[in-house]
Scaffold this motif. Sequence first.
Motif, mmCIF file in Angstrom:
data_model
loop_
_atom_site.group_PDB
_atom_site.id
_atom_site.type_symbol
_atom_site.label_atom_id
_atom_site.label_comp_id
_atom_site.label_asym_id
_atom_site.label_seq_id
_atom_site.Cartn_x
_atom_site.Cartn_y
_atom_site.Cartn_z
ATOM 1 N N PHE A 97 -0.712 59.622 90.115
ATOM 2 C CA PHE A 97 -0.039 60.768 90.719
ATOM 3 C C PHE A 97 -0.276 62.047 89.934
ATOM 4 C CE2 PHE A 97 3.464 58.337 93.222
ATOM 5 C CZ PHE A 97 2.478 57.877 94.075
ATOM 6 N N SER A 98 -0.129 61.976 88.608
ATOM 7 C CA SER A 98 -0.253 63.187 87.800
ATOM 8 C C SER A 98 -1.675 63.749 87.843
ATOM 9 C CB SER A 98 0.154 62.893 86.351
ATOM 10 O OG SER A 98 -0.654 61.846 85.800
ATOM 11 N N THR A 99 -2.663 62.850 87.764
ATOM 12 C CA THR A 99 -4.066 63.300 87.825
ATOM 13 C C THR A 99 -4.398 63.875 89.195
ATOM 14 O OG1 THR A 99 -4.685 61.590 86.234
ATOM 15 C CG2 THR A 99 -6.454 62.597 87.492
ATOM 16 N N ALA A 100 -3.944 63.178 90.254
ATOM 17 C CA ALA A 100 -4.194 63.659 91.611
ATOM 18 C C ALA A 100 -3.532 65.010 91.842
ATOM 19 C CB ALA A 100 -3.686 62.634 92.628
ATOM 20 N N HIS A 101 -2.323 65.137 91.333
ATOM 21 C CA HIS A 101 -1.600 66.401 91.468
ATOM 22 C C HIS A 101 -2.392 67.544 90.829
ATOM 23 C CE1 HIS A 101 2.298 68.848 90.570
ATOM 24 N NE2 HIS A 101 1.517 69.432 91.452
ATOM 25 N N LYS A 102 -2.878 67.298 89.614
ATOM 26 C CA LYS A 102 -3.609 68.324 88.889
ATOM 27 C C LYS A 102 -4.916 68.694 89.604
ATOM 28 C CE LYS A 102 -5.592 69.293 84.322
ATOM 29 N NZ LYS A 102 -5.826 68.760 82.960
ATOM 30 N N GLU A 103 -5.682 67.674 90.025
ATOM 31 C CA GLU A 103 -6.966 67.928 90.673
ATOM 32 C C GLU A 103 -6.798 68.625 92.028
ATOM 33 O OE1 GLU A 103 -9.324 64.445 90.942
ATOM 34 O OE2 GLU A 103 -9.468 64.149 88.765
ATOM 35 N N LEU A 104 -5.840 68.156 92.813
ATOM 36 C CA LEU A 104 -5.634 68.747 94.137
ATOM 37 C C LEU A 104 -5.069 70.157 94.041
ATOM 38 C CD1 LEU A 104 -4.263 65.674 96.130
ATOM 39 C CD2 LEU A 104 -6.574 66.624 96.127
ATOM 40 N N LEU A 105 -4.282 70.403 93.017
ATOM 41 C CA LEU A 105 -3.761 71.752 92.813
ATOM 42 C C LEU A 105 -4.899 72.715 92.505
ATOM 43 C CD1 LEU A 105 -1.131 73.343 92.766
ATOM 44 C CD2 LEU A 105 -0.993 72.917 90.304
ATOM 45 N N LYS A 109 -6.214 75.929 94.761
ATOM 46 C CA LYS A 109 -6.405 77.271 94.212
ATOM 47 C C LYS A 109 -7.793 77.805 94.563
ATOM 48 C CE LYS A 109 -3.189 76.805 90.301
ATOM 49 N NZ LYS A 109 -3.084 76.737 88.827
ATOM 50 N N ALA A 110 -8.802 76.923 94.449
ATOM 51 C CA ALA A 110 -10.165 77.335 94.801
ATOM 52 C C ALA A 110 -10.279 77.668 96.286
ATOM 53 C CB ALA A 110 -11.151 76.219 94.430
ATOM 54 N N GLU A 111 -9.641 76.836 97.135
ATOM 55 C CA GLU A 111 -9.679 77.094 98.580
ATOM 56 C C GLU A 111 -8.911 78.354 98.927
ATOM 57 O OE1 GLU A 111 -8.161 73.507 100.235
ATOM 58 O OE2 GLU A 111 -10.131 72.510 100.258
ATOM 59 N N GLN A 112 -7.856 78.632 98.158
ATOM 60 C CA GLN A 112 -7.096 79.847 98.404
ATOM 61 C C GLN A 112 -7.962 81.086 98.155
ATOM 62 O OE1 GLN A 112 -3.741 80.428 95.792
ATOM 63 N NE2 GLN A 112 -2.686 81.765 97.248
ATOM 64 N N LEU A 113 -8.778 81.017 97.093
ATOM 65 C CA LEU A 113 -9.674 82.145 96.806
ATOM 66 C C LEU A 113 -10.704 82.320 97.922
ATOM 67 C CD1 LEU A 113 -10.338 81.614 92.979
ATOM 68 C CD2 LEU A 113 -8.882 83.351 94.053
ATOM 69 N N ILE A 114 -11.237 81.179 98.391
ATOM 70 C CA ILE A 114 -12.223 81.249 99.481
ATOM 71 C C ILE A 114 -11.600 81.840 100.739
ATOM 72 C CG2 ILE A 114 -13.658 79.861 101.026
ATOM 73 C CD1 ILE A 114 -14.042 77.904 98.710
ATOM 74 N N LEU A 115 -10.380 81.364 101.072
ATOM 75 C CA LEU A 115 -9.700 81.879 102.264
ATOM 76 C C LEU A 115 -9.339 83.339 102.118
ATOM 77 C CD1 LEU A 115 -7.360 78.879 103.214
ATOM 78 C CD2 LEU A 115 -9.428 79.646 104.383
ATOM 79 N N GLN A 116 -8.990 83.747 100.892
ATOM 80 C CA GLN A 116 -8.661 85.149 100.667
ATOM 81 C C GLN A 116 -9.890 86.029 100.898
ATOM 82 O OE1 GLN A 116 -5.552 86.443 100.037
ATOM 83 N NE2 GLN A 116 -6.633 88.369 100.446
#
Length: 506
Positions: A97-105, A109-116
């Motif tokens: 869970f902790s690793t998945a949380h970190k990677e998906l977060l 963030k990267a997708e947010q930059l692309i969408l922005q």
Amino acid sequence: MDPQTILCDMCIENRKPAKKTCMKCEISMCVQHLQAHLTTPVLLQTHPLTEPMDLCGNTKCSQHGKLLEYYCLDDMTCVCVSCATEDQHRLHNMKTFSTAHKELLEKLKAEQLILQEKTDDENVSLEKWEKSEREKLGRCSVRLTEAVTNLRDISLTSVQSSVSARMVSLKTSKSSLEAAQKEKDTFRFLQMYSQVHQDVEKAKTVDLRKGLEPGSHRDKLVEEIRQNGEKMVSQASQFWGSLLTVVDPEHHQELVPTGSDLIFKPQSLDPGMSLSKDKRKVFHNSWLGQCCATLLICSTKTASSYQRWVVSLSEESDWTIGLCDKKCAKNLKNGAVYGLYYHDKQLRSLTTRREEVSQSSTSKVLQFTDTIKTATQFRMTSTLITYKGENGQKPVPRPEKVEVLWNFAASTLSFIRRTGQHQREEIITMKLKASVNHNRDLVPFVQLGKQNIQNTTQQQQWKCSCGKDYYWDGNGYRDNMSGYSLQGCCSCGKVLSVTEMVCKLC
């Protein structure tokens, strides 16, 4: 206190806000009650802690009843250890869970930059698009208004002049009537009456609604109105099409004629079939009976990202249109084909599948089979194209005009029905094999007539309605009985050179 705050499940009185939630114990704990989980090695290693959350009984696997401890990145779902090691997820990408949380977060963030960036670009593009569309529609509406106004003014001004001239007769008759009624002298009244009668009769024949008087002026004006009217109709059609394209671009696009650089290049052409001088139309002498032809559609220009062509097809002929292998255009069964196929009043999609076949030989001496090589074969597959009607699936009707769009980037081939100047309806879109598409081994083609009528010109027969039979000798048709050549008509007098349009590049 915020009503959404998670409270400690172990506090008996004055419940404090929870600091962590234990997924295994399924309880939330405050700082004081959390100490046991943080200081006991066994609990610290086997009891996963998360931020305070309302569990609602969803921490256990519904299939195995075990604690959800891992996250499957492939299926984007939480799984237990049995799911991760034994069942359908065992070969998937698993994370704690902790690793998945970190990677998906980080991914978000990267997708947010692309969408922005996309949003910023889209805002600029939207402004440019809106400005462009407003200007284009504005120009269309201005031209249309000007055309309508000009046509109105020309018509009304000319008719007004003609009506004014006819009004003179009415005014003259009115003056004559008034003068005669005022005349008291009998002799003078009788002398005036003949002229008054003529003026009245002439006025009675006047028709203010009949337009201009016959003559060269009216003929010239009628021709001018026709020319301006055609321009106005064209401008109205453009304006109408632009509005439809803005609102529903998928089904409404103006039918712009395909480039003049597109021409037919015959691979086979039966006797009685011919091309126009510009090589964009195919004609067929119907008295020759069923004919066939295979034609490539060639272009002198290089297309960057897509190629588009529009074909108008005869109702009398079977046909296949689409893409075929350049090397196998004369025989479509020997290469790749992606097409739309009309046969026996049914519309079908047509594709080929490459098959590797081992060719073997048997030795008479050693009595065993030895594989010597592998050959490639193509198997054609056709599928009936249907649509959902009121009483179930129905065959798609035959299109008279087909637009074909070959998208190089998407590796797709789309067939679109054109039912009007602006209206379009997709029939089917095929996915091309990337390797074939990228190598540009395919070329647009049109095949007319049945596929099994290839290379049958020497045996082609024609029977006249009077009963006489004729055959093709390679140069012309001859009478079966006498052997005489057919010169444009049968001995019964029937004219034979009836030419029909069977295919046209629009």
